[in-house]
Design an enzyme around this catalytic site. Structure first.
Site, PDB file in Angstrom:
ATOM      1  N   ARG A   3      46.920  38.213  43.864  1.00 38.68           N
ATOM      2  CA  ARG A   3      45.634  39.061  43.999  1.00 38.68           C
ATOM      3  C   ARG A   3      45.239  39.961  45.070  1.00 38.68           C
ATOM      4  O   ARG A   3      44.903  41.102  44.933  1.00 38.68           O
ATOM      5  CB  ARG A   3      44.374  38.458  43.117  1.00 38.68           C
ATOM      6  CG  ARG A   3      44.325  38.389  41.799  1.00 38.68           C
ATOM      7  CD  ARG A   3      44.150  39.683  41.076  1.00 38.68           C
ATOM      8  NE  ARG A   3      42.814  40.158  40.807  1.00 38.68           N
ATOM      9  CZ  ARG A   3      42.274  41.206  41.438  1.00 38.68           C
ATOM     10  NH1 ARG A   3      43.058  42.041  42.216  1.00 38.68           N
ATOM     11  NH2 ARG A   3      40.975  41.667  41.341  1.00 38.68           N
TER      12      ARG A   3
ATOM     13  N   ARG B 238      41.192  32.889  39.210  1.00 43.18           N
ATOM     14  CA  ARG B 238      40.709  33.017  40.726  1.00 43.18           C
ATOM     15  C   ARG B 238      40.395  31.665  41.211  1.00 43.18           C
ATOM     16  O   ARG B 238      40.321  31.495  42.330  1.00 43.18           O
ATOM     17  CB  ARG B 238      39.558  34.164  40.759  1.00 43.18           C
ATOM     18  CG  ARG B 238      39.832  35.506  40.680  1.00 43.18           C
ATOM     19  CD  ARG B 238      38.591  36.151  40.518  1.00 43.18           C
ATOM     20  NE  ARG B 238      38.118  35.879  39.063  1.00 43.18           N
ATOM     21  CZ  ARG B 238      37.095  36.524  38.601  1.00 43.18           C
ATOM     22  NH1 ARG B 238      36.313  37.375  39.192  1.00 43.18           N
ATOM     23  NH2 ARG B 238      36.742  35.957  37.330  1.00 43.18           N
TER      24      ARG B 238
ATOM     25  N   ASP C  18      45.341  40.503  29.664  1.00 51.76           N
ATOM     26  CA  ASP C  18      44.058  40.610  29.402  1.00 51.76           C
ATOM     27  C   ASP C  18      43.628  41.233  28.138  1.00 51.76           C
ATOM     28  O   ASP C  18      44.425  41.875  27.615  1.00 51.76           O
ATOM     29  CB  ASP C  18      43.301  41.557  30.394  1.00 51.76           C
ATOM     30  CG  ASP C  18      41.753  41.092  30.528  1.00 51.76           C
ATOM     31  OD1 ASP C  18      41.470  40.280  31.062  1.00 51.76           O
ATOM     32  OD2 ASP C  18      41.115  41.902  29.776  1.00 51.76           O
TER      33      ASP C  18
ATOM     34  N   ARG D 296      41.887  30.098  30.475  1.00 49.60           N
ATOM     35  CA  ARG D 296      41.742  30.717  31.917  1.00 49.60           C
ATOM     36  C   ARG D 296      42.470  30.003  32.667  1.00 49.60           C
ATOM     37  O   ARG D 296      41.740  29.679  33.885  1.00 49.60           O
ATOM     38  CB  ARG D 296      40.288  31.308  32.163  1.00 49.60           C
ATOM     39  CG  ARG D 296      39.607  32.206  31.170  1.00 49.60           C
ATOM     40  CD  ARG D 296      40.187  33.492  31.102  1.00 49.60           C
ATOM     41  NE  ARG D 296      39.530  34.602  30.815  1.00 49.60           N
ATOM     42  CZ  ARG D 296      38.847  35.573  31.515  1.00 49.60           C
ATOM     43  NH1 ARG D 296      38.988  35.631  32.839  1.00 49.60           N
ATOM     44  NH2 ARG D 296      37.966  36.267  31.049  1.00 49.60           N
TER      45      ARG D 296
ATOM     46  N   TYR E 108      33.989  45.762  23.081  1.00 45.26           N
ATOM     47  CA  TYR E 108      34.187  46.293  24.387  1.00 45.26           C
ATOM     48  C   TYR E 108      34.176  47.808  24.302  1.00 45.26           C
ATOM     49  O   TYR E 108      34.087  48.580  25.195  1.00 45.26           O
ATOM     50  CB  TYR E 108      35.270  45.662  24.649  1.00 45.26           C
ATOM     51  CG  TYR E 108      35.278  44.492  25.611  1.00 45.26           C
ATOM     52  CD1 TYR E 108      34.553  44.221  26.791  1.00 45.26           C
ATOM     53  CD2 TYR E 108      35.593  43.173  25.181  1.00 45.26           C
ATOM     54  CE1 TYR E 108      34.290  43.276  27.366  1.00 45.26           C
ATOM     55  CE2 TYR E 108      35.262  42.075  25.844  1.00 45.26           C
ATOM     56  CZ  TYR E 108      34.562  42.107  26.886  1.00 45.26           C
ATOM     57  OH  TYR E 108      34.546  40.778  27.743  1.00 45.26           O
TER      58      TYR E 108
HETATM   59  O1  CP3 Z   1      45.274  31.767  32.285  1.00 46.90           O
HETATM   60  C1  CP3 Z   1      44.482  32.720  31.725  1.00 46.90           C
HETATM   61  O2  CP3 Z   1      43.886  32.436  30.547  1.00 46.90           O
HETATM   62  C2  CP3 Z   1      44.478  34.282  32.303  1.00 46.90           C
HETATM   63  C3  CP3 Z   1      44.742  35.136  31.415  1.00 46.90           C
HETATM   64  C4  CP3 Z   1      43.717  35.880  30.720  1.00 46.90           C
HETATM   65  C5  CP3 Z   1      43.013  36.918  31.404  1.00 46.90           C
HETATM   66  N1  CP3 Z   1      42.066  37.480  30.631  1.00 46.90           N
HETATM   67  C6  CP3 Z   1      42.973  37.298  32.706  1.00 46.90           C
HETATM   68  C7  CP3 Z   1      41.791  37.594  33.637  1.00 46.90           C
HETATM   69  C8  CP3 Z   1      43.103  35.732  29.687  1.00 46.90           C
HETATM   70  C9  CP3 Z   1      43.582  34.833  28.331  1.00 46.90           C
HETATM   71  C10 CP3 Z   1      42.080  36.639  29.487  1.00 46.90           C
HETATM   72  C11 CP3 Z   1      41.245  36.956  28.155  1.00 46.90           C
HETATM   73  C12 CP3 Z   1      40.015  37.602  28.319  1.00 46.90           C
HETATM   74  N2  CP3 Z   1      39.821  38.789  29.034  1.00 46.90           N
HETATM   75  C13 CP3 Z   1      38.983  37.378  27.404  1.00 46.90           C
HETATM   76  C14 CP3 Z   1      38.801  36.234  26.463  1.00 46.90           C
HETATM   77  C15 CP3 Z   1      38.646  34.953  26.933  1.00 46.90           C
HETATM   78  C16 CP3 Z   1      37.342  34.545  27.383  1.00 46.90           C
HETATM   79  O3  CP3 Z   1      37.053  34.263  28.370  1.00 46.90           O
HETATM   80  O4  CP3 Z   1      36.527  34.863  26.411  1.00 46.90           O
HETATM   81  C17 CP3 Z   1      37.929  38.382  27.533  1.00 46.90           C
HETATM   82  C18 CP3 Z   1      36.680  38.234  27.108  1.00 46.90           C
HETATM   83  C19 CP3 Z   1      38.541  39.242  28.620  1.00 46.90           C
HETATM   84  C20 CP3 Z   1      37.893  40.428  29.295  1.00 46.90           C
HETATM   85  C21 CP3 Z   1      37.638  40.015  30.763  1.00 46.90           C
HETATM   86  N3  CP3 Z   1      38.731  40.274  31.682  1.00 46.90           N
HETATM   87  C22 CP3 Z   1      36.412  40.046  31.405  1.00 46.90           C
HETATM   88  C23 CP3 Z   1      35.104  39.751  30.610  1.00 46.90           C
HETATM   89  C24 CP3 Z   1      36.744  39.970  32.655  1.00 46.90           C
HETATM   90  C25 CP3 Z   1      35.855  39.776  33.856  1.00 46.90           C
HETATM   91  C26 CP3 Z   1      35.110  38.775  33.907  1.00 46.90           C
HETATM   92  C27 CP3 Z   1      35.908  37.597  34.993  1.00 46.90           C
HETATM   93  O5  CP3 Z   1      36.089  36.455  34.481  1.00 46.90           O
HETATM   94  O6  CP3 Z   1      35.947  38.093  35.981  1.00 46.90           O
HETATM   95  C28 CP3 Z   1      38.034  39.861  32.866  1.00 46.90           C
HETATM   96  C29 CP3 Z   1      38.764  39.894  34.122  1.00 46.90           C
HETATM   97  C30 CP3 Z   1      39.894  39.021  34.251  1.00 46.90           C
HETATM   98  N4  CP3 Z   1      41.157  38.944  33.322  1.00 46.90           N
HETATM   99  C31 CP3 Z   1      40.404  37.803  35.301  1.00 46.90           C
HETATM  100  C32 CP3 Z   1      41.708  37.228  34.918  1.00 46.90           C
HETATM  101  C33 CP3 Z   1      42.198  36.178  35.788  1.00 46.90           C
HETATM  102  C34 CP3 Z   1      39.486  37.922  36.466  1.00 46.90           C
HETATM  103  C35 CP3 Z   1      39.410  39.056  37.485  1.00 46.90           C
HETATM  104  C36 CP3 Z   1      40.357  39.172  38.419  1.00 46.90           C
HETATM  105  O7  CP3 Z   1      41.350  38.427  38.638  1.00 46.90           O
HETATM  106  O8  CP3 Z   1      40.589  40.248  38.942  1.00 46.90           O
END
Ligand code: CP3
Length: 364
Positions: free
Chosen positions: A55, A46, A91, A42, A167
């Site tokens: 964003r 944010r 994602d 990640r 999920y």
């Molecule tokens: O640089 C990076 O790694 C960003 C790319 C990335 C995102 N999601 C963007 C994202 C990656 C590699 C992911 C993978 C992802 N998504 C996982 C596996 C990684 C892990 O942490 O175990 C999982 C479980 C998800 C599902 C997911 N997406 C959740 C549970 C959430 C909400 C929780 C949170 O962190 O807010 C997201 C949203 C998400 N995906 C965000 C980002 C940058 C944050 C929300 C946003 O920008 O609006």
């Protein structure tokens, strides 16, 4: 290859001919490297001002679907941190849409799937013929690959069958995975049907990413730690192994990542993945022993250490590098993703610490 050392960490010189391929890809393959490669789960997100700016004008899914924006976010984060690999901005949940499940990210709630999969009929209705709709991710990878060329490793990714199934069935994040485990235990045909469909779609999706220039694929099994070893073996292992093998047959190494996996590591390694992700709950050398030294490992700093004073942070970073002990095949990373509010300077400081680290030379 011997397990003696990775040269660089001990400050030795490695002949140029041994340095083909990026430092990151070489470490995935347990080849000698000039120093330990580093990147962060990640790393675009944010906690970073530049991402928050983008964003303000676009939703998360909009960024993912516009290759220009996804590439920009990916490149900005990797360059700002000075890391050795760039993970494509996307994602885990994107493949749900072409399979027929709508979802959205609700502020503060995480992902919400509107009509979760609960019955054999729901599984039957899922489509596997539209993975091509995900091509926007491949287009973004092409742009990132054109930008970095050989300089950085480019990581494509997807969810593992178990984590994505959870999920789809729970309809979002979960504490106890009751619906998921209920289907798994009570309806073996529906469960296996769901995993088969996921493997088909994820294989096609990974192929697009590899053809577009991904050097490595990371498979996120973020919630696999909810399974005990017997259930992992009975209900999740085989589908994961199929996906790992299918991706490796495309000619790229696979990183297989999970959290709270201390009891599963040996079995996770049996998938054949080239690299196993380790979380921070056990020392890196113990985790590596459980994985077996025939595989590379990635990890394993507690992401919340990034909120600690510099001296504490530095001690933890060094502890991990000392535990790796110069053995080929260590990629420095966090044990899970960077969280919002993390100071960017601390992340940059870790990159510096990893780059400057030298093992104390052999004694006597
Ligand atoms: O640089 C990076 O790694 C960003 C790319 C990335 C995102 N999601 C963007 C994202 C990656 C590699 C992911 C993978 C992802 N998504 C996982 C596996 C990684 C892990 O942490 O175990 C999982 C479980 C998800 C599902 C997911 N997406 C959740 C549970 C959430 C909400 C929780 C949170 O962190 O807010 C997201 C949203 C998400 N995906 C965000 C980002 C940058 C944050 C929300 C946003 O920008 O609006």
């Amino acid at each position: 290859m011997t397990l003696a050392n990775n040269g660089g960490a001990l400050g030795e010189t490695i002949p140029d001919s041994n340095l083909d391929g990026s430092r990151f890809v070489r470490a995935c393959l347990r080849k000698p490297v000039d120093r330990t490669p580093v990147w962060f789960l990640r790393q675009a997100g944010r906690y970073m001002q530049e991402y928050r700016e983008v964003r303000k004008h676009h939703t998360l899914v909009e960024i993912c679907k516009q290759p220009e924006l996804a590439a920009e976010v990916t490149i900005t984060a990797a360059e700002k941190l000075g890391v050795d690999a760039a993970i494509i901005f996307a994602d885990l949940l994107l493949p749900l849409e072409p399979m027929g499940l709508d979802f959205e990210f609700q502020a503060g709630e995480g992902p919400v799937v509107h009509r979760p999969v609960r019955t054999a009929e729901d599984v039957h209705a899922l489509r596997t013929d539209r993975a091509g709709d995900l091509a926007y991710v491949a287009r973004a990878i092409e742009k990132v690959a054109a930008h970095f060329r050989e300089r950085l490793g480019i990581i494509g990714f997807c969810g593992a069958p178990y984590t994505l199934a959870s999920y789809m069935i729970e309809g979002g994040s979960s504490r106890n995975y009751i619906y998921t485990k209920r289907m798994m235990y009570a309806d073996a045909t529906a469960w296996r049907g769901l995993l088969d469909k996921l493997v088909a779609v994820l294989t096609a999706y990974c192929r697009q990413q590899v053809e577009a220039g991904a050097d490595v694929i990371q498979i996120f099994d973020s919630w696999v730690g909810s399974l005990g070893l017997s259930d992992y073996c009975a209900y999740a292992f085989e589908a994961t192994q199929q996906l790992v093998r299918a991706v490796q047959a495309m000619g790229v190494p696979v990183i297989y990542f999970g959290v709270e996996t201390a009891g599963l590591l040996g079995q996770m390694a049996q998938t054949g993945a080239d690299v196993i992700g380790l979380d921070w709950r056990q020392p890196l050398d113990e985790g590596w022993r459980a994985v077996g030294h025939a595989r590379a490992v990635q990890g394993n700093l507690d992401p919340i250490t990034l909120f600690a004073p510099m001296e504490v942070l530095e001690e933890r970073v060094k502890e991990i590098l000392r535990a790796a002990n110069g053995r080929p095949g260590h990629i420095f990373n966090l044990g899970h993703g960077i969280v919002p509010g993390t100071p960017v300077e601390s992340v940059q400081a870790v990159v510096r610490m990893v780059k400057e680290f030298r093992l104390e030379g052999p004694r006597g």
